[in-house]
Write a protein that holds these residues in place. Structure first.
Motif, PDB file in Angstrom:
ATOM      1  N   SER A 112       0.752  -1.296   0.060  1.00  0.00           N
ATOM      2  CA  SER A 112      -0.033   0.045  -0.064  1.00  0.00           C
ATOM      3  C   SER A 112       0.890   1.144   0.020  1.00  0.00           C
ATOM      4  N   GLY A 113       2.267   1.221  -0.398  1.00  0.00           N
ATOM      5  CA  GLY A 113       3.277   2.228  -0.316  1.00  0.00           C
ATOM      6  C   GLY A 113       3.063   2.843   1.187  1.00  0.00           C
ATOM      7  N   GLU A 114       2.984   2.173   2.145  1.00  0.00           N
ATOM      8  CA  GLU A 114       3.129   2.732   3.555  1.00  0.00           C
ATOM      9  C   GLU A 114       4.745   2.734   4.035  1.00  0.00           C
ATOM     10  N   TYR A 115       5.609   3.272   3.354  1.00  0.00           N
ATOM     11  CA  TYR A 115       7.038   3.209   3.624  1.00  0.00           C
ATOM     12  C   TYR A 115       7.394   3.609   4.918  1.00  0.00           C
ATOM     13  N   ASP A 116       6.776   4.537   5.624  1.00  0.00           N
ATOM     14  CA  ASP A 116       7.278   4.630   6.886  1.00  0.00           C
ATOM     15  C   ASP A 116       6.802   3.413   8.029  1.00  0.00           C
ATOM     16  N   ALA A 117       5.470   2.994   7.387  1.00  0.00           N
ATOM     17  CA  ALA A 117       5.287   1.795   8.575  1.00  0.00           C
ATOM     18  C   ALA A 117       6.091   0.526   8.057  1.00  0.00           C
ATOM     19  N   GLU A 118       6.650   0.614   6.863  1.00  0.00           N
ATOM     20  CA  GLU A 118       7.272  -0.402   6.677  1.00  0.00           C
ATOM     21  C   GLU A 118       8.773  -0.428   7.362  1.00  0.00           C
ATOM     22  N   GLU A 119       9.345   0.690   7.244  1.00  0.00           N
ATOM     23  CA  GLU A 119      10.648   1.064   8.084  1.00  0.00           C
ATOM     24  C   GLU A 119      10.452   0.819   9.625  1.00  0.00           C
ATOM     25  N   PHE A 120       9.356   1.193  10.137  1.00  0.00           N
ATOM     26  CA  PHE A 120       9.099   0.855  11.373  1.00  0.00           C
ATOM     27  C   PHE A 120       8.937  -0.807  11.924  1.00  0.00           C
ATOM     28  N   LEU A 121       8.441  -1.292  10.699  1.00  0.00           N
ATOM     29  CA  LEU A 121       7.941  -2.980  11.160  1.00  0.00           C
ATOM     30  C   LEU A 121       9.157  -3.581  10.872  1.00  0.00           C
ATOM     31  N   LEU A 122      10.490  -3.176  10.366  1.00  0.00           N
ATOM     32  CA  LEU A 122      11.574  -4.025  10.143  1.00  0.00           C
ATOM     33  C   LEU A 122      12.208  -4.433  11.502  1.00  0.00           C
ATOM     34  N   TRP A 123      11.943  -3.469  12.497  1.00  0.00           N
ATOM     35  CA  TRP A 123      12.629  -3.901  14.012  1.00  0.00           C
ATOM     36  C   TRP A 123      11.806  -5.147  14.523  1.00  0.00           C
ATOM     37  N   TYR A 124      10.585  -5.138  14.041  1.00  0.00           N
ATOM     38  CA  TYR A 124      10.003  -6.380  14.610  1.00  0.00           C
ATOM     39  C   TYR A 124      10.314  -7.586  13.764  1.00  0.00           C
ATOM     40  N   ILE A 125      10.515  -7.653  12.524  1.00  0.00           N
ATOM     41  CA  ILE A 125      10.833  -8.732  11.635  1.00  0.00           C
ATOM     42  C   ILE A 125      12.152  -9.326  12.462  1.00  0.00           C
ATOM     43  N   LYS A 126      13.161  -8.474  12.769  1.00  0.00           N
ATOM     44  CA  LYS A 126      14.507  -8.819  13.155  1.00  0.00           C
ATOM     45  C   LYS A 126      14.199  -9.632  14.420  1.00  0.00           C
ATOM     46  N   GLU A 127      13.306  -8.943  15.444  1.00  0.00           N
ATOM     47  CA  GLU A 127      13.280  -9.193  16.855  1.00  0.00           C
ATOM     48  C   GLU A 127      12.444 -10.625  16.884  1.00  0.00           C
ATOM     49  N   GLN A 128      11.562 -10.791  15.901  1.00  0.00           N
ATOM     50  CA  GLN A 128      10.828 -12.141  15.920  1.00  0.00           C
ATOM     51  C   GLN A 128      11.789 -13.122  15.354  1.00  0.00           C
ATOM     52  N   ARG A 129      12.489 -12.941  14.684  1.00  0.00           N
ATOM     53  CA  ARG A 129      13.830 -13.935  14.225  1.00  0.00           C
ATOM     54  C   ARG A 129      14.684 -14.278  15.380  1.00  0.00           C
ATOM     55  N   GLU A 130      14.769 -13.401  16.236  1.00  0.00           N
ATOM     56  CA  GLU A 130      15.721 -13.703  17.343  1.00  0.00           C
ATOM     57  C   GLU A 130      14.940 -14.419  18.343  1.00  0.00           C
ATOM     58  N   GLU A 131      13.783 -13.885  18.635  1.00  0.00           N
ATOM     59  CA  GLU A 131      12.749 -14.810  19.637  1.00  0.00           C
ATOM     60  C   GLU A 131      12.504 -16.219  19.231  1.00  0.00           C
ATOM     61  N   GLU A 132      12.199 -16.378  18.122  1.00  0.00           N
ATOM     62  CA  GLU A 132      12.131 -17.768  17.425  1.00  0.00           C
ATOM     63  C   GLU A 132      13.051 -18.633  17.561  1.00  0.00           C
ATOM     64  N   ALA A 133      14.278 -18.057  17.586  1.00  0.00           N
ATOM     65  CA  ALA A 133      15.862 -18.823  17.723  1.00  0.00           C
ATOM     66  C   ALA A 133      15.986 -19.136  19.110  1.00  0.00           C
ATOM     67  N   LEU A 134      15.561 -18.076  20.237  1.00  0.00           N
ATOM     68  CA  LEU A 134      15.755 -18.005  21.744  1.00  0.00           C
ATOM     69  C   LEU A 134      14.874 -19.475  21.828  1.00  0.00           C
ATOM     70  N   MET A 135      13.721 -19.314  21.526  1.00  0.00           N
ATOM     71  CA  MET A 135      12.657 -20.330  22.177  1.00  0.00           C
ATOM     72  C   MET A 135      13.125 -21.639  21.459  1.00  0.00           C
ATOM     73  N   ARG A 136      13.425 -21.813  20.309  1.00  0.00           N
ATOM     74  CA  ARG A 136      13.700 -23.185  19.459  1.00  0.00           C
ATOM     75  C   ARG A 136      15.019 -23.751  20.425  1.00  0.00           C
ATOM     76  N   HIS A 137      15.925 -22.652  20.534  1.00  0.00           N
ATOM     77  CA  HIS A 137      17.055 -23.418  21.556  1.00  0.00           C
ATOM     78  C   HIS A 137      16.704 -23.971  22.644  1.00  0.00           C
ATOM     79  N   TRP A 138      15.786 -23.340  23.540  1.00  0.00           N
ATOM     80  CA  TRP A 138      15.022 -23.911  24.705  1.00  0.00           C
ATOM     81  C   TRP A 138      14.394 -25.239  24.625  1.00  0.00           C
TER      82      TRP A 138
END
Ligand code: OFO
Length: 167
Positions: A112-138
């Motif tokens: 939808s061309g919401e570039y500002d929201a896209e930039e904001f959401l990138l932080w969550y994409i990375k955070e989720q990758r880390e949290e999935e890895a952490l839980m999988r490890h346990w």
């Protein structure tokens, strides 16, 4: 730029998912502490605190963008876990679900061309990758322990160290 009603609704739902994660991890922390696993308890208290911070990050973004906040009810998380491993499995599954929802939202904001929201959401994409890895490890470690009391107590100590290290 004014955000579409659909995206506004999605952001509110995402905030609700973060609050649910906070509540779920608090519930799991209580399960562990009440069963004598204080290290796992500390680990989940830390996770709960972080989920609250994720919700606040979304809230602050919404206020900055003049996006209306809609209060929604937070579901009661389960507490009848069969084992420590079941707690971590539930957490890992939920993290994967949250990742999927962030990815779906990211796709929508991009389209939808919401570039500002896209930039904001990138932080969550990375955070989720880390949290999935952490839980999988346990999940892997707890699966190896296979309910052996000595192994579980060792991992309980490790979980406390992990909680303290992240601070
Ligand atoms: Fe909020 O980071 Fe996972 O769910």
């Amino acid at each position: 730029m004014k955000m579409s009603a659909e995206l506004i609704q999605n952001l509110n739902e995402q905030l609700n998912k973060e609050l649910y994660a906070q509540y779920m991890y608090l519930t799991i922390a209580s399960y562990f502490i009440e069963n004598g696993y204080d290290g796992f308890g500390a680990f989940f208290l830390k996770q709960s605190e972080e989920e609250g911070e994720h919700a606040m990050r979304l809230f602050e973004y919404m206020m900055e963008r003049d996006i209306p906040f809609t209060p929604m009810s937070i579901q009661a998380p389960p507490k009848d876990f069969a084992s420590p491993l079941a707690c971590f499995k539930t957490s890992y599954e939920y993290e994967q679900e949250v990742t999927r929802s962030y990815h779906a939202l990211f796709k929508k904001v991009r389209e939808s061309g919401e570039y500002d929201a896209e930039e904001f959401l990138l932080w969550y994409i990375k955070e989720q990758r880390e949290e999935e890895a952490l839980m999988r490890h346990w999940v892997e470690k707890l699966s190896m322990a296979d309910e052996n009391p000595a192994a579980l107590l060792f991992l309980d100590k490790e979980a406390r160290k992990a909680a303290e290290k992240e601070e």
